[in-house]
Design a protein around this motif. Structure first.
Motif, PDB file in Angstrom:
ATOM      1  N   ALA A 142       0.726  -0.932   0.029  1.00  0.00           N
ATOM      2  CA  ALA A 142       0.075  -0.010  -0.079  1.00  0.00           C
ATOM      3  C   ALA A 142       1.031   1.167   0.073  1.00  0.00           C
ATOM      4  O   ALA A 142       0.655   2.251  -0.904  1.00  0.00           O
ATOM      5  CB  ALA A 142      -0.944  -0.037   1.193  1.00  0.00           C
ATOM      6  N   TRP A 143       2.022   1.312   0.916  1.00  0.00           N
ATOM      7  CA  TRP A 143       2.866   2.635   1.012  1.00  0.00           C
ATOM      8  C   TRP A 143       4.013   2.188   1.608  1.00  0.00           C
ATOM      9  O   TRP A 143       4.225   1.916   2.918  1.00  0.00           O
ATOM     10  CB  TRP A 143       2.235   3.431   1.691  1.00  0.00           C
ATOM     11  N   SER A 144       5.127   1.743   0.908  1.00  0.00           N
ATOM     12  CA  SER A 144       6.479   1.500   1.570  1.00  0.00           C
ATOM     13  C   SER A 144       7.185   2.592   2.027  1.00  0.00           C
ATOM     14  O   SER A 144       6.853   3.545   1.577  1.00  0.00           O
ATOM     15  CB  SER A 144       6.945   0.699   0.097  1.00  0.00           C
ATOM     16  N   ARG A 145       8.085   2.186   2.699  1.00  0.00           N
ATOM     17  CA  ARG A 145       9.484   3.200   2.978  1.00  0.00           C
ATOM     18  C   ARG A 145       9.789   3.854   1.990  1.00  0.00           C
ATOM     19  O   ARG A 145      10.033   5.083   1.913  1.00  0.00           O
ATOM     20  CB  ARG A 145      10.431   2.223   3.816  1.00  0.00           C
ATOM     21  N   GLU A 146      10.265   3.061   0.692  1.00  0.00           N
ATOM     22  CA  GLU A 146      10.558   3.724  -0.261  1.00  0.00           C
ATOM     23  C   GLU A 146       9.772   4.626  -1.074  1.00  0.00           C
ATOM     24  O   GLU A 146      10.154   5.938  -1.483  1.00  0.00           O
ATOM     25  CB  GLU A 146      11.171   2.534  -1.406  1.00  0.00           C
ATOM     26  N   ASN A 148       7.423   6.533   0.386  1.00  0.00           N
ATOM     27  CA  ASN A 148       7.494   7.509   1.405  1.00  0.00           C
ATOM     28  C   ASN A 148       8.694   8.595   1.446  1.00  0.00           C
ATOM     29  O   ASN A 148       8.307   9.614   1.333  1.00  0.00           O
ATOM     30  CB  ASN A 148       7.606   6.918   3.088  1.00  0.00           C
ATOM     31  N   LEU A 149       9.590   7.951   1.099  1.00  0.00           N
ATOM     32  CA  LEU A 149      10.923   8.904   1.198  1.00  0.00           C
ATOM     33  C   LEU A 149      11.001   9.478  -0.064  1.00  0.00           C
ATOM     34  O   LEU A 149      11.175  10.728  -0.208  1.00  0.00           O
ATOM     35  CB  LEU A 149      12.346   7.943   1.194  1.00  0.00           C
ATOM     36  N   GLN A 150      10.620   8.935  -1.193  1.00  0.00           N
ATOM     37  CA  GLN A 150      10.521   9.357  -2.613  1.00  0.00           C
ATOM     38  C   GLN A 150       9.166  10.804  -2.584  1.00  0.00           C
ATOM     39  O   GLN A 150       9.613  11.862  -2.976  1.00  0.00           O
ATOM     40  CB  GLN A 150       9.877   8.586  -3.509  1.00  0.00           C
ATOM     41  N   ALA A 151       8.337  10.371  -1.762  1.00  0.00           N
ATOM     42  CA  ALA A 151       7.212  11.566  -1.651  1.00  0.00           C
ATOM     43  C   ALA A 151       7.846  12.633  -1.029  1.00  0.00           C
ATOM     44  O   ALA A 151       7.577  13.947  -1.232  1.00  0.00           O
ATOM     45  CB  ALA A 151       6.004  11.012  -0.970  1.00  0.00           C
ATOM     46  N   TRP A 152       8.313  12.540   0.192  1.00  0.00           N
ATOM     47  CA  TRP A 152       9.182  13.600   0.897  1.00  0.00           C
ATOM     48  C   TRP A 152      10.115  14.230   0.238  1.00  0.00           C
ATOM     49  O   TRP A 152       9.791  15.553   0.367  1.00  0.00           O
ATOM     50  CB  TRP A 152       9.597  12.925   2.173  1.00  0.00           C
ATOM     51  N   GLU A 153      10.723  13.414  -0.569  1.00  0.00           N
ATOM     52  CA  GLU A 153      11.776  14.427  -1.217  1.00  0.00           C
ATOM     53  C   GLU A 153      11.133  15.282  -2.581  1.00  0.00           C
ATOM     54  O   GLU A 153      11.577  16.317  -2.721  1.00  0.00           O
ATOM     55  CB  GLU A 153      12.664  13.262  -2.030  1.00  0.00           C
ATOM     56  N   ASP A 189      -1.077  -0.841  14.281  1.00  0.00           N
ATOM     57  CA  ASP A 189      -0.096  -1.312  14.556  1.00  0.00           C
ATOM     58  C   ASP A 189       1.215  -1.941  13.739  1.00  0.00           C
ATOM     59  O   ASP A 189       2.306  -2.106  13.982  1.00  0.00           O
ATOM     60  CB  ASP A 189      -0.208  -2.442  15.715  1.00  0.00           C
ATOM     61  N   LEU A 190       0.768  -2.115  12.514  1.00  0.00           N
ATOM     62  CA  LEU A 190       1.509  -2.311  11.375  1.00  0.00           C
ATOM     63  C   LEU A 190       1.819  -1.569  10.243  1.00  0.00           C
ATOM     64  O   LEU A 190       2.263  -1.692   9.299  1.00  0.00           O
ATOM     65  CB  LEU A 190       0.954  -3.708  10.819  1.00  0.00           C
ATOM     66  N   ASP A 191       1.414  -0.339  10.690  1.00  0.00           N
ATOM     67  CA  ASP A 191       1.721   0.997   9.628  1.00  0.00           C
ATOM     68  C   ASP A 191       2.862   1.642  10.086  1.00  0.00           C
ATOM     69  O   ASP A 191       3.315   1.740  11.272  1.00  0.00           O
ATOM     70  CB  ASP A 191       0.612   1.896  10.310  1.00  0.00           C
ATOM     71  N   LEU A 192       3.677   1.783   8.833  1.00  0.00           N
ATOM     72  CA  LEU A 192       5.016   2.259   8.880  1.00  0.00           C
ATOM     73  C   LEU A 192       4.958   3.747   9.685  1.00  0.00           C
ATOM     74  O   LEU A 192       6.062   4.131  10.273  1.00  0.00           O
ATOM     75  CB  LEU A 192       5.509   2.530   7.753  1.00  0.00           C
ATOM     76  N   PHE A 193       3.775   4.432   9.822  1.00  0.00           N
ATOM     77  CA  PHE A 193       3.713   5.643  10.631  1.00  0.00           C
ATOM     78  C   PHE A 193       3.400   5.408  12.016  1.00  0.00           C
ATOM     79  O   PHE A 193       3.319   6.320  12.703  1.00  0.00           O
ATOM     80  CB  PHE A 193       2.678   6.546   9.874  1.00  0.00           C
TER      81      PHE A 193
END
Length: 260
Positions: A142-146, A148-153, A189-193
């Motif tokens: 659904a929404w990975s760490r990768e 997430n980082l690309q979106a912030w950048e 509880d399994l959400d990266l956020f």
């Protein structure tokens, strides 16, 4: 803006300013049309959904400028919209949680508009992505760490990863959380956020802000979009709707569907 008014709503109805998710790089009012309409029906509130500019074409502060302009338009147009300006909530899932929180900080620091309630659903708050859950929880497609980082950048541009990032861009960086409105936070509880949402809620409490915090076992980021009829999804949404009605002083219906 797209405005939803429940059938039978009266003058001086409460209003929910709805800010869609999508990592600040995707999403739209059209994409969340059904969610906004259901929110209006379930809470008996007017819902005003914000179409903000997206990164990377429009990096920070475009989206937050649009969201604050939308909030100001709602408050200033209270007679046209037939809403009560003392009962305005900001509601944001995921990236919408980032923008809703940043808009709340701006409203506090600029002396208004008044916000009665802030509702954050799996909020995306911290560009540093340094918490244990941001590494351990994969996103489950659904929404990975990768992503997430690309979106912030994309959103922060050259400031990404530096000390120049404003708390209006990434609210987890805010040092002062006093004088914010009562806040509702939920996250799986399994959400990266998970950790950044919990940490932000705890910091709000320490700053004297009334907070409701719920962490749902088995919940993943965007899980309710993947399984909208699942028992967990139905229960979580029902709790949000009840919290909004309490915060905005809307009479509860005689009965609310809470599961199959």
């Amino acid at each position: 803006m797209r405005v939803y008014r429940p059938a039978g709503s009266t003058v001086s109805a409460p209003c929910i300013c709805y800010v869609h998710g999508g990592g600040m790089v995707t999403g739209s009012v059209d994409g969340d049309d059904a969610k906004a309409a259901e929110l209006a029906r379930a809470t008996n509130c007017v819902v005003a959904s914000v179409e903000y500019r997206l990164a990377p074409e429009n990096p920070y502060p475009a989206a937050i400028d649009d969201c604050f302009a939308a909030l100001s338009w709602i408050a200033e147009g209270r007679h046209e919209l037939r809403i009560d300006p003392r009962r305005i909530a900001l509601y944001g899932p995921s990236a919408g949680g980032c923008l809703a929180t940043a808009t709340t900080l701006l409203a506090r620091d600029r002396g208004g508009p008044e916000i009665a309630c802030l509702m954050l659903v799996s909020p995306m708050l911290d560009d540093r992505a340094s918490t244990p859950s941001s590494f351990a929880n994969t996103g489950f497609g659904a929404w990975s760490r990768e992503a997430n980082l690309q979106a912030w950048e994309a959103y922060l541009g050259e400031d990404f990863g530096t000390d120049r990032v404003s708390p209006y861009a990434a609210p987890a960086r805010a040092d002062d959380l006093t004088r914010l409105p009562p806040t509702y936070v939920d996250v799986g509880d399994l959400d990266l956020f998970r950790d950044e949402a919990m940490d932000f809620a705890q910091r709000l409490m320490r700053a004297g802000v009334p907070v409701e915090l719920y962490v749902y076992p088995g919940g993943i980021h965007g899980g309710e979009n993947l399984a909208p009829s699942a028992d967990l999804t139905v229960r979580v949404r029902s709790r949000r709707h009840s919290a909004l009605r309490r915060a905005l002083r809307v009479p509860s219906p005689a009965a609310e569907h809470t599961g199959p």
